[in-house]
Design an enzyme around this catalytic site. Structure first.
Site, PDB file in Angstrom:
ATOM      1  N   ASP A 155       0.851  -1.189   0.000  1.00  0.00           N
ATOM      2  CA  ASP A 155       0.000   0.000   0.000  1.00  0.00           C
ATOM      3  C   ASP A 155       0.887   1.239   0.000  1.00  0.00           C
ATOM      4  OD1 ASP A 155      -2.063   1.776   0.143  1.00  0.00           O
ATOM      5  OD2 ASP A 155      -2.838   1.092   2.075  1.00  0.00           O
ATOM      6  N   ALA A 156       1.298   1.640  -1.216  1.00  0.00           N
ATOM      7  CA  ALA A 156       2.200   2.777  -1.355  1.00  0.00           C
ATOM      8  C   ALA A 156       1.556   3.944  -2.093  1.00  0.00           C
ATOM      9  CB  ALA A 156       3.480   2.355  -2.081  1.00  0.00           C
ATOM     10  N   LYS A 157       0.415   3.697  -2.751  1.00  0.00           N
ATOM     11  CA  LYS A 157      -0.371   4.740  -3.448  1.00  0.00           C
ATOM     12  C   LYS A 157       0.500   5.624  -4.328  1.00  0.00           C
ATOM     13  CE  LYS A 157      -3.981   4.888   0.094  1.00  0.00           C
ATOM     14  NZ  LYS A 157      -3.367   4.009   1.125  1.00  0.00           N
ATOM     15  N   ARG A 158       1.329   5.008  -5.147  1.00  0.00           N
ATOM     16  CA  ARG A 158       2.214   5.763  -6.019  1.00  0.00           C
ATOM     17  C   ARG A 158       1.453   6.291  -7.239  1.00  0.00           C
ATOM     18  NH1 ARG A 158       4.921   5.379  -1.811  1.00  0.00           N
ATOM     19  NH2 ARG A 158       7.155   5.023  -1.828  1.00  0.00           N
TER      20      ARG A 158
END
Length: 299
Positions: free
Chosen positions: A107-110
């Site tokens: 879950d890094a939402k890049r």
């Protein structure tokens, strides 16, 4: 506590991510356990808020629940805040989950454009990268087309993506509910609906479901209907924070997801992690959360 090797990640084996996730959900229930090492949780477990506590906490979760839940979702920010040593722990967590036979959604939402998005894709989706799990959360708000490097690399390596679509934070509507019109009126297609349409195109024909999913909060009420977002047509996994003890029961889920409920992967972090630190307590909490999610989504 065991530790996974932080070396280069192996390529996912066999089927594409969507098919592997569907099988894991059928076997273990539609539950994804977030690994969110908040300072408050480290304190509650009697651990220091430093890299040693971060590592102990995270690997205890994987040791206790690996092979027992459909997926883990480590939140990259809680590792990044400890610098390079924290990122090394994230690499260990991904490797340990793989060794335990569990899928990992990083879950890094890049989200960025051009070569920068390409670099993010290589970091989190390329075979051989120690940060590459089985899927990655991404932000499409520079335009869905900006995600092309991630889409292409995820497809090539058998990994998945979860695209932010409808979130439960109160500011989300400012962008997600906005309508694109061609004539300057308020008639048109909402941004959220466009995200769903793009995902549906990428998932067309995939069985049992495609590998490009959406993040849709379970507590958003009638936002799906209000924005004209067709979740059934997406034909992909729907990562849903807020199921069960976090706020949304069967009635709310029926309103939000309708006939798409069988593709929902409920995400739970504190409801499970707060039961720790003993393995037995974590297993019991995860079992209860998985049962609750199954009853609410598939009952």
């Amino acid at each position: 506590m065991s530790a996974g090797s932080p070396g280069a990640a192996a390529a996912p084996s066999g089927a594409p991510f969507g098919a592997r996730l569907a099988a894991a959900m059928d076997e273990h229930g539609p539950l994804c356990v977030g690994i969110d090492p908040h300072a408050s949780l480290l304190h509650a477990w009697g651990l220091p808020d430093d890299v040693s506590g971060l590592r102990e906490f995270s690997l205890r979760v994987v040791d206790a629940l690996g092979g027992r839940v459909a997926a883990f979702k480590p939140q990259a920010a809680f590792f990044e805040r400890h610098g390079s040593r924290g990122l090394a722990v994230l690499e260990e967590v991904i490797a340990a989950a793989r060794a335990a036979g569990s899928l990992t959604i990083v879950d890094a939402k890049r989200g960025d454009i051009g070569s920068t998005m390409g670099a993010y894709a290589e970091a989190f989706l390329a075979d051989g990268s120690p940060l590459a799990g089985d899927a990655l959360t991404v932000s499409p708000y520079l335009g869905f087309g900006s995600l092309a490097p991630a889409v292409e690399l995820a497809t090539a390596t058998g990994r998945g993506l979860f695209v932010l679509c409808l979130t439960s934070n109160k500011e989300g509507f400012e962008v997600q509910h906005a309508v694109r019109s061609e004539d300057g009126t308020e008639r048109g297609t909402s941004v959220a609906a466009l995200m769903a349409t793009h995902a549906a195109v990428l998932n067309a024909g995939a069985e049992p479901m495609g590998s490009v999913g959406l993040v849709v909060g379970a507590t958003i009420g009638d936002a799906v209907a209000a924005t004209g977002t067709d979740l059934v047509a997406v034909n992909g996994p729907l990562l849903a924070p807020g199921v069960g003890a976090q706020g949304a029961g069967e009635r709310e889920l029926a309103t939000t997801f309708g006939e798409a409920r069988r593709n929902v992967l409920a995400s739970s972090s504190r409801a499970v992690l707060g039961a720790g630190p003993t393995p037995e307590a974590l297993v019991s909490a995860a079992r209860d959360a998985a049962r609750e999610a199954t009853d609410a989504l598939r009952g």
